[in-house]
Scaffold this motif. Structure first.
Motif, mmCIF file in Angstrom:
data_model
loop_
_atom_site.group_PDB
_atom_site.id
_atom_site.type_symbol
_atom_site.label_atom_id
_atom_site.label_comp_id
_atom_site.label_asym_id
_atom_site.label_seq_id
_atom_site.Cartn_x
_atom_site.Cartn_y
_atom_site.Cartn_z
ATOM 1 N N THR A 132 -17.376 1.508 -9.282
ATOM 2 C CA THR A 132 -17.380 0.197 -9.944
ATOM 3 C C THR A 132 -18.727 -0.153 -10.572
ATOM 4 O O THR A 132 -18.830 -1.171 -11.270
ATOM 5 N N GLN A 133 -19.736 0.673 -10.346
ATOM 6 C CA GLN A 133 -21.039 0.437 -10.972
ATOM 7 C C GLN A 133 -21.075 0.922 -12.419
ATOM 8 O O GLN A 133 -22.023 0.625 -13.148
ATOM 9 N N PHE A 134 -20.037 1.658 -12.824
ATOM 10 C CA PHE A 134 -19.999 2.210 -14.178
ATOM 11 C C PHE A 134 -19.174 1.312 -15.097
ATOM 12 O O PHE A 134 -18.609 0.299 -14.676
ATOM 13 N N ASN A 135 -19.092 1.697 -16.371
ATOM 14 C CA ASN A 135 -18.296 0.926 -17.319
ATOM 15 C C ASN A 135 -16.800 1.108 -17.061
ATOM 16 O O ASN A 135 -16.395 1.990 -16.283
ATOM 17 N N ARG A 136 -15.988 0.307 -17.710
ATOM 18 C CA ARG A 136 -14.548 0.324 -17.434
ATOM 19 C C ARG A 136 -13.900 1.657 -17.771
ATOM 20 O O ARG A 136 -13.007 2.124 -17.057
ATOM 21 N N PHE A 137 -14.341 2.268 -18.860
ATOM 22 C CA PHE A 137 -13.756 3.558 -19.225
ATOM 23 C C PHE A 137 -14.068 4.616 -18.164
ATOM 24 O O PHE A 137 -13.198 5.406 -17.785
ATOM 25 N N ALA A 138 -15.301 4.637 -17.672
ATOM 26 C CA ALA A 138 -15.677 5.585 -16.627
ATOM 27 C C ALA A 138 -14.906 5.312 -15.337
ATOM 28 O O ALA A 138 -14.504 6.247 -14.632
ATOM 29 N N ILE A 139 -14.689 4.045 -15.016
ATOM 30 C CA ILE A 139 -13.906 3.701 -13.820
ATOM 31 C C ILE A 139 -12.485 4.257 -13.947
ATOM 32 O O ILE A 139 -11.962 4.886 -13.014
ATOM 33 N N ALA A 140 -11.864 4.040 -15.110
ATOM 34 C CA ALA A 140 -10.501 4.548 -15.319
ATOM 35 C C ALA A 140 -10.475 6.066 -15.271
ATOM 36 O O ALA A 140 -9.546 6.671 -14.705
ATOM 37 N N THR A 141 -11.500 6.712 -15.835
ATOM 38 C CA THR A 141 -11.569 8.172 -15.820
ATOM 39 C C THR A 141 -11.695 8.689 -14.396
ATOM 40 O O THR A 141 -11.053 9.674 -14.007
ATOM 41 N N GLY A 142 -12.508 8.028 -13.598
ATOM 42 C CA GLY A 142 -12.670 8.429 -12.208
ATOM 43 C C GLY A 142 -11.388 8.262 -11.402
ATOM 44 O O GLY A 142 -11.027 9.136 -10.615
ATOM 45 N N ILE A 143 -10.699 7.158 -11.602
ATOM 46 C CA ILE A 143 -9.444 6.926 -10.882
ATOM 47 C C ILE A 143 -8.406 7.980 -11.246
ATOM 48 O O ILE A 143 -7.630 8.434 -10.390
ATOM 49 N N ALA A 144 -8.401 8.409 -12.505
ATOM 50 C CA ALA A 144 -7.433 9.416 -12.947
ATOM 51 C C ALA A 144 -7.584 10.732 -12.192
ATOM 52 O O ALA A 144 -6.614 11.484 -12.049
ATOM 53 N N SER A 145 -8.780 11.018 -11.699
ATOM 54 C CA SER A 145 -9.005 12.283 -10.985
ATOM 55 C C SER A 145 -8.234 12.357 -9.672
ATOM 56 O O SER A 145 -8.001 13.455 -9.146
ATOM 57 N N LEU A 146 -7.844 11.209 -9.134
ATOM 58 C CA LEU A 146 -7.195 11.190 -7.819
ATOM 59 C C LEU A 146 -5.873 11.948 -7.810
ATOM 60 O O LEU A 146 -5.479 12.516 -6.778
ATOM 61 N N ALA A 147 -5.194 11.984 -8.948
ATOM 62 C CA ALA A 147 -3.920 12.701 -9.009
ATOM 63 C C ALA A 147 -4.106 14.180 -8.686
ATOM 64 O O ALA A 147 -3.320 14.777 -7.934
ATOM 65 N N VAL A 148 -5.165 14.778 -9.241
ATOM 66 C CA VAL A 148 -5.429 16.195 -8.983
ATOM 67 C C VAL A 148 -5.878 16.401 -7.537
ATOM 68 O O VAL A 148 -5.475 17.361 -6.879
ATOM 69 N N VAL A 149 -6.708 15.499 -7.043
ATOM 70 C CA VAL A 149 -7.217 15.608 -5.676
ATOM 71 C C VAL A 149 -6.075 15.566 -4.660
ATOM 72 O O VAL A 149 -6.053 16.331 -3.693
ATOM 73 N N VAL A 150 -5.108 14.697 -4.906
ATOM 74 C CA VAL A 150 -3.996 14.530 -3.964
ATOM 75 C C VAL A 150 -3.117 15.776 -3.898
ATOM 76 O O VAL A 150 -2.692 16.200 -2.816
#
Length: 310
Positions: free
Chosen positions: A129-147
């Protein structure tokens, strides 16, 4: 339980086993803080991306982002390993190297591990959450692969591709944090990092090759066996070429080129040194990728400084 009694089989001489309070040790082992190499390997593509963005912008001074990525990589690698251990708890009990992990050895219950997973994920979210909104969304998208990653070794001989997709995600994050978007240099860096991860994790997987074959777990180590070295050549050559294209498209210069050459030489040295029938050597070669990655990061940062001076 003493530190020695709970120690994970392939982890020796670390601060967790020798200095951490006894009650914390099983959780620190779940987070792999007794073996931080994986956290470094998750962090390095983040730092590469940050360095590449600095080359593009000519502003190599975002130390705060570098610190955030450091904290986030260690938190999220710990969360990922905890999730992996929850999913693989029955399989881990069948493999010599992993049966001493906290869950199969009875040091931590599944419920306690799940709660610990939640704490680590919250730390990762706080960093994100310390990053910009686009970076936050990009980071959240990684969870699909991690799971999905822990399940892939059950269905394909290429689980290393999915690990590559997850562990290389940072190659997108540094650029996204700097510019609030993704461009070709970041995508090329991501592809190069994936090739690098497939290579080094194939080396790592040779440690468990025989046990994996017995219990039906798949990996590129089992797929290629004696052909591993030629495959590593392909992976690492592709990684260097893609990273070179990323640097060129971001405007990198001679310092980056020299650093990339040193990175490539390190990978070539790994291949020459490797003996896939020696598990201890496989682990040592795998761990040496931290040094290779730091060489490349240093080259990117120095190239960005040189660009600013000119």
């Amino acid at each position: 339980m003493s530190g020695a009694a709970g120690r994970v089989a392939d982890s020796t001489g670390n601060w967790v086993d020798s200095h951490a309070p006894a009650w914390t040790r099983p959780y620190l082992r779940l987070a792999r803080l007794d073996r931080p190499i994986g956290s470094w390997l998750l962090l390095l593509p983040c730092w590469w991306s940050l360095g590449l963005a600095a080359v593009q912008a000519g502003e190599p001074d975002n130390v705060w982002h570098a610190i955030l990525f450091f904290v986030g990589a260690f938190a999220m690698r710990g969360a990922g390993c905890t999730w992996n251990d929850i999913v693989d708890r029955d399989l881990d009990g069948l493999v010599e190297r992993t049966r001493s992990r906290p869950i199969p050895s009875g040091q931590v219950s599944v419920a306690a591990a799940a709660a610990f997973l939640g704490v680590q994920a919250l730390i990762g979210l706080a960093v994100l959450t310390q990053f910009n909104r686009f970076a936050i969304a990009t980071g959240i998208a990684s969870l699909a692969v991690v799971v999905v990653y822990p399940f892939m070794k059950r269905v394909t001989y290429w689980p290393q591709i999915f690990l590559g997709l997850a562990f290389s995600w940072g190659a997108l994050m540094g650029w996204a944090a700097a510019f609030g978007r993704l461009d070709w240099p970041a995508y090329l860096l991501y592809a190069g990092a994936i090739s690098w991860v497939i290579g080094y994790d194939t080396v790592y997987a040779h440690q468990d090759r025989e046990d994996d074959a017995l219990i039906g777990i798949k990996s590129t180590a089992l797929l290629f066996r004696e052909r591993t070295k030629p495959v590593l050549v392909v992976c690492y050559v592709l990684a260097v070429m893609l990273i070179a294209a990323a640097g060129w498209s971001a405007g990198a210069g001679l310092i980056f080129a020299l650093g990339l050459l040193a990175f490539a030489a390190h990978l070539a040295w790994q291949i020459r040194r490797l003996d896939t029938d020696d598990p201890a050597l496989c682990l040592a070669v795998f761990k040496s990728n931290r040094d290779a990655g730091l060489i490349l990061f240093a080259a990117l940062v120095l190239d960005a400084f040189a660009k600013r001076l000119h």
